[in-house]
Design an enzyme around this catalytic site. Structure first.
Site, mmCIF file in Angstrom:
data_model
loop_
_atom_site.group_PDB
_atom_site.id
_atom_site.type_symbol
_atom_site.label_atom_id
_atom_site.label_comp_id
_atom_site.label_asym_id
_atom_site.label_seq_id
_atom_site.Cartn_x
_atom_site.Cartn_y
_atom_site.Cartn_z
ATOM 1 N N VAL A 1 0.873 -1.165 0.000
ATOM 2 C CA VAL A 1 0.000 0.000 0.000
ATOM 3 C C VAL A 1 0.914 1.218 0.000
ATOM 4 O O VAL A 1 1.930 1.227 0.699
ATOM 5 C CB VAL A 1 -0.915 0.022 1.255
ATOM 6 N N CYS A 2 0.572 2.218 -0.814
ATOM 7 C CA CYS A 2 1.288 3.502 -0.776
ATOM 8 C C CYS A 2 2.772 3.272 -1.100
ATOM 9 O O CYS A 2 3.101 2.465 -1.978
ATOM 10 C CB CYS A 2 1.058 4.118 0.608
ATOM 11 N N THR A 3 3.677 3.922 -0.388
ATOM 12 C CA THR A 3 5.101 3.804 -0.688
ATOM 13 C C THR A 3 5.730 2.515 -0.158
ATOM 14 O O THR A 3 6.949 2.332 -0.303
ATOM 15 C CB THR A 3 5.870 5.023 -0.139
ATOM 16 N N THR B 1 1.412 3.275 -6.601
ATOM 17 C CA THR B 1 1.871 3.772 -5.303
ATOM 18 C C THR B 1 1.116 5.083 -5.041
ATOM 19 O O THR B 1 0.222 5.451 -5.819
ATOM 20 C CB THR B 1 3.404 3.986 -5.314
#
Lengths: 224, 224
Positions: B100-102, B120
């Site tokens: 998830v995300c970075t 991302t």
């Protein structure tokens, strides 16, 4: 000037009830976020991890905004005088009194929703009358300084709405952007009004039992 | 049969990156959720509270699904051999590798996104090329057993989508209902493609700097 947001937590809290709001509040310049628990022991959540709150109830400074999250654990929490005393004390001094999900019933036990427009998790709507509140449709319901949110994920909408009201739309929009809050739920299933019949029928008995337990907890806890 | 979901956390994690997925995964019968950290000390989040992970990296059992969350802290985490060794080991045995995300850049440092379709947080899209990935539009991007989510709140959409894929739509719909995930964001501001120009202009320099820092962290951490 600091604006202090106090979030009391307790064992078996539904962590997403407050981790959503905590995320957005923590991003507001000038907000001091104080997560508080009764003791120094880690607080067990509903999601297989524990939280170490930086404040105990006795050390926690006074809130400008108090936000009470919910979860199955709120039923025991409201029957603990130390918990309810803390909420009571914080609510008296706060500019905004708020809840997410079944956190509402902590306010209800203190007589703070009497005659007020409020909401909670959809599964507990009918319990609102037990503490004199007026169920009102909406993911976020504002009645003067009392702001209540629906179940769990509505805490994110709530947090952004409160930030817009207290700090202005500009910062709320910026935090929504940084949180990439452009939701695309995989299904239309987030509320009984939109979910399919089978799903609602499966959930109903579970929540009917929980609502009954909440009724009894509220009766045991009510102070007014 | 137990399906084990492992979520590694680290200081300065964006807690909502994984508390959203943790909420929905914890509700699936048969899922064992294992939140793991390097040591036994509480892990500091981005939201003014710390998390006590039930597992250390050395004690944590093998994942069926590993989900790596992000946050500013991922830049240091990927430069810590103990962290990256743990991710590497878990990814080798897992049926699903996710971020998830970075959190994506932990997979990137291990060479696991080479030639794969991924996403991302929007602010870091251009860094995807640095680890050989192919940026693909979408809050949740599926490329075989590699499933990646956009920024922060997209973790909730991700969690439900994965549950639908692995355990079927019925349970995913039920968990969406119990989480009252019927989002009503206060603004159209959750992605640069929908936010107003002023808000995007305010966010861009902030993320340009962070993206540059991520590039450098990735360069220092990359193993292949």
């Amino acid at each position: 000037m600091t604006f202090r947001v106090v979030i009391p937590i307790f064992d078996d809290v539904t962590q997403l009830d407050f981790t959503g709001p905590a995320h957005v509040f923590a991003k507001v310049p000038g907000v001091e976020l104080c997560i508080a628990s009764k003791g120094t022991a880690p607080v067990q959540t509903d999601s297989a991890f524990a939280i170490h709150a930086p404040y105990t109830f006795s050390q926690c400074p006074s809130a400008d905004l108090i936000c009470v999250p919910g979860g199955v654990g709120i039923m025991s929490a409201i029957q603990d005088p130390d918990f309810l005393d803390f909420i009571d004390r914080q609510c008296r001094g706060a500019q905004y009194v708020t809840s997410v999900c079944t956190g509402l019933f902590a306010l209800g036990a203190l007589g703070l929703v009497e005659g007020r427009k409020v909401t909670t998790h959809w599964g507990y709507e009918k319990v609102i009358g037990d503490c004199g509140g007026v169920y009102t449709k909406g993911r976020v319901v504002v009645d003067g300084n009392l702001i209540t949110a629906g179940g769990v994920t509505s805490g994110i909408d709530f947090g952004l709405a409160v930030i817009a009201q207290v700090f202005g739309e500009e910062i709320a929009r910026l935090i929504q952007l940084s949180s990439e809050y452009n939701p695309k739920p995989p299904f239309e299933s987030g509320h009984p009004s939109v979910a399919d019949e089978e799903t609602v029928a499966q959930a109903n008995p579970f929540y009917a039992e929980l609502a009954q337990r909440m009724r009894e907890a509220l009766k045991a806890a009510r102070r007014s």
